[in-house]
Design an enzyme around this catalytic site. Sequence first.
Site, PDB file in Angstrom:
ATOM      1  N   ASP A  38       0.828  -1.210   0.000  1.00  0.00           N
ATOM      2  CA  ASP A  38       0.000   0.000   0.000  1.00  0.00           C
ATOM      3  C   ASP A  38       0.864   1.263   0.000  1.00  0.00           C
ATOM      4  OD1 ASP A  38      -2.331   1.422  -0.043  1.00  0.00           O
ATOM      5  OD2 ASP A  38      -2.774   1.185   2.088  1.00  0.00           O
ATOM      6  N   GLY A  39       0.323   2.316  -0.595  1.00  0.00           N
ATOM      7  CA  GLY A  39       0.997   3.621  -0.545  1.00  0.00           C
ATOM      8  C   GLY A  39       1.625   4.069  -1.859  1.00  0.00           C
ATOM      9  N   ASN A  40       1.315   3.376  -2.947  1.00  0.00           N
ATOM     10  CA  ASN A  40       1.869   3.782  -4.254  1.00  0.00           C
ATOM     11  C   ASN A  40       1.421   5.185  -4.635  1.00  0.00           C
ATOM     12  OD1 ASN A  40       2.928   1.246  -4.425  1.00  0.00           O
ATOM     13  ND2 ASN A  40       1.510   0.500  -5.990  1.00  0.00           N
ATOM     14  N   HIS A  75       2.593   3.166  -9.052  1.00  0.00           N
ATOM     15  CA  HIS A  75       2.347   1.749  -9.346  1.00  0.00           C
ATOM     16  C   HIS A  75       3.532   1.139 -10.088  1.00  0.00           C
ATOM     17  CE1 HIS A  75      -1.570   2.218  -7.713  1.00  0.00           C
ATOM     18  NE2 HIS A  75      -2.075   2.907  -8.719  1.00  0.00           N
ATOM     19  N   THR A 117     -10.947  -6.805  -4.726  1.00  0.00           N
ATOM     20  CA  THR A 117     -12.265  -6.741  -5.369  1.00  0.00           C
ATOM     21  C   THR A 117     -12.856  -5.332  -5.222  1.00  0.00           C
ATOM     22  OG1 THR A 117     -13.155  -7.705  -3.330  1.00  0.00           O
ATOM     23  CG2 THR A 117     -12.883  -9.194  -5.178  1.00  0.00           C
ATOM     24  N   ASN A 169     -10.987  -2.597  -5.425  1.00  0.00           N
ATOM     25  CA  ASN A 169     -10.218  -1.636  -6.231  1.00  0.00           C
ATOM     26  C   ASN A 169     -10.875  -1.301  -7.578  1.00  0.00           C
ATOM     27  OD1 ASN A 169      -7.000  -2.880  -5.035  1.00  0.00           O
ATOM     28  ND2 ASN A 169      -8.117  -1.076  -4.375  1.00  0.00           N
ATOM     29  N   ARG A 189       2.232  -4.790   6.130  1.00  0.00           N
ATOM     30  CA  ARG A 189       1.471  -3.759   5.407  1.00  0.00           C
ATOM     31  C   ARG A 189       2.273  -2.467   5.437  1.00  0.00           C
ATOM     32  NH1 ARG A 189      -4.834  -2.572   4.563  1.00  0.00           N
ATOM     33  NH2 ARG A 189      -4.534  -0.795   3.180  1.00  0.00           N
ATOM     34  N   ARG A 193      -5.149  -1.955   8.849  1.00  0.00           N
ATOM     35  CA  ARG A 193      -6.298  -2.814   8.539  1.00  0.00           C
ATOM     36  C   ARG A 193      -5.903  -3.894   7.544  1.00  0.00           C
ATOM     37  NH1 ARG A 193      -7.866   2.461   6.790  1.00  0.00           N
ATOM     38  NH2 ARG A 193      -7.264   2.783   4.632  1.00  0.00           N
TER      39      ARG A 193
HETATM   40  C1  IPE Z   1      -5.308  -2.816  -0.302  1.00  0.00           C
HETATM   41  O1  IPE Z   1      -4.974  -1.468  -0.474  1.00  0.00           O
HETATM   42  C2  IPE Z   1      -5.344  -3.510  -1.638  1.00  0.00           C
HETATM   43  C3  IPE Z   1      -4.053  -3.670  -2.283  1.00  0.00           C
HETATM   44  C4  IPE Z   1      -2.886  -3.338  -1.792  1.00  0.00           C
HETATM   45  C5  IPE Z   1      -4.112  -4.276  -3.581  1.00  0.00           C
HETATM   46  P1  IPE Z   1      -6.114  -0.346  -0.607  1.00  0.00           P
HETATM   47  O2  IPE Z   1      -5.402   0.953  -0.736  1.00  0.00           O
HETATM   48  O3  IPE Z   1      -7.046  -0.687  -1.679  1.00  0.00           O
HETATM   49  O4  IPE Z   1      -6.867  -0.486   0.790  1.00  0.00           O
HETATM   50  P2  IPE Z   1      -7.740   0.553   1.601  1.00  0.00           P
HETATM   51  O5  IPE Z   1      -8.744   1.113   0.632  1.00  0.00           O
HETATM   52  O6  IPE Z   1      -6.820   1.620   2.110  1.00  0.00           O
HETATM   53  O7  IPE Z   1      -8.347  -0.241   2.709  1.00  0.00           O
HETATM   54  C1  IPE Z   2      -1.527   0.172  -3.447  1.00  0.00           C
HETATM   55  O1  IPE Z   2      -1.265   1.539  -3.473  1.00  0.00           O
HETATM   56  C2  IPE Z   2      -1.669  -0.416  -4.823  1.00  0.00           C
HETATM   57  C3  IPE Z   2      -3.023  -0.872  -5.169  1.00  0.00           C
HETATM   58  C4  IPE Z   2      -4.056  -0.881  -4.399  1.00  0.00           C
HETATM   59  C5  IPE Z   2      -3.202  -1.360  -6.525  1.00  0.00           C
HETATM   60  P1  IPE Z   2      -2.449   2.582  -3.491  1.00  0.00           P
HETATM   61  O2  IPE Z   2      -2.802   2.868  -4.913  1.00  0.00           O
HETATM   62  O3  IPE Z   2      -3.574   2.107  -2.642  1.00  0.00           O
HETATM   63  O4  IPE Z   2      -1.748   3.852  -2.849  1.00  0.00           O
HETATM   64  P2  IPE Z   2      -2.415   4.883  -1.848  1.00  0.00           P
HETATM   65  O5  IPE Z   2      -2.984   4.107  -0.720  1.00  0.00           O
HETATM   66  O6  IPE Z   2      -3.462   5.608  -2.635  1.00  0.00           O
HETATM   67  O7  IPE Z   2      -1.285   5.755  -1.445  1.00  0.00           O
HETATM   68 MG    MG Z   3      -4.052   2.380  -0.689  1.00  0.00          MG
END
Ligand code: IPE
Ligand code: IPE
Ligand code: MG
Length: 250
Positions: free
Chosen positions: A30-32, A47, A76, A78, A198, A204
């Site tokens: 998470d966090g891209n 990404h 699911t 996303n 995470r 979470r």
């Molecule tokens: C979880 O990250 C899903 C993936 C890393 C693929 P999200 O960014 O989608 O999760 P939430 O929305 O913060 O819970």
């Molecule tokens: C996780 O990074 C990658 C995917 C869910 C595909 P995010 O795209 O959720 O990055 P943030 O949470 O918005 O920073």
């Molecule tokens: Mg995210």
Amino acid sequence: MTAQHHTELQNLPPDLKPELLPRHVAVIMDGNGRWAKRQGLPRFMGHKRGVDALKDLLRCCKDWGIQALTAYAFSTENWGRPQEEVDFLMTLFQRVLRQELREMVQENVQIKFVGNLSALPQSLQEEISRSMERTSENPSIRFTVATNYGGRQEILHACRAIADQVKQGLLQPHEIDEATFERHLYTAGIYDPDLLIRTSGEMRISNFLLWQMAYAEIYITETLWPDFDRTEFYRALCAYQLRERRFGKI
Ligand code: IPE
Ligand code: IPE
Ligand code: MG
């Protein structure tokens, strides 16, 4: 990650004990998006950099003797993101898979995709099938990518398959135990994750491996996924080795 950095940490750092390593590591990458924003870049650049971080982690797990790595690539939920971002991710998955297949074959990586794959674009599904077929006998590390994956959906999927067996008279309700259930999960045959990492500080599970996570040790870091490198992984493993896993006992 620089080439020099890679060589420095190619072998298992001496303070990590092989017998205390997790057999299976799961990551919520998470966090891209936040990483990109901080650099003043569009989200998709995050990404792209995230893929590099995952490739490096896979290599690191292999170098350090970890047997299984599972990464959450697309949930699911996303699909609810802007169409442009969803399309970019699907294209990215397909391109990376095509580019990396040869190396995964050479490096003996066994890749498996889990999730509701039938809802993915047809061309991606084909790339996925090809990669799973070509690597299915590979012995070095089991690399699972959760794509269009949801823990609740996986549980429902297993329930339907089991209900079907009961309906056909192949199974009695009282015979359904944890082992039966696990055989019907997407992750059948892989140990449950010992360690869940995470990134980006979120506390979470976001619908990831709900059944399998029952006794996983959870490690959360503020580091954003594209910055998660070997040194960060080393820190996570050090923290894991200090955990006392009691499994309900004393
Ligand atoms: C979880 O990250 C899903 C993936 C890393 C693929 P999200 O960014 O989608 O999760 P939430 O929305 O913060 O819970
Ligand atoms: C996780 O990074 C990658 C995917 C869910 C595909 P995010 O795209 O959720 O990055 P943030 O949470 O918005 O920073
Ligand atoms: Mg995210």
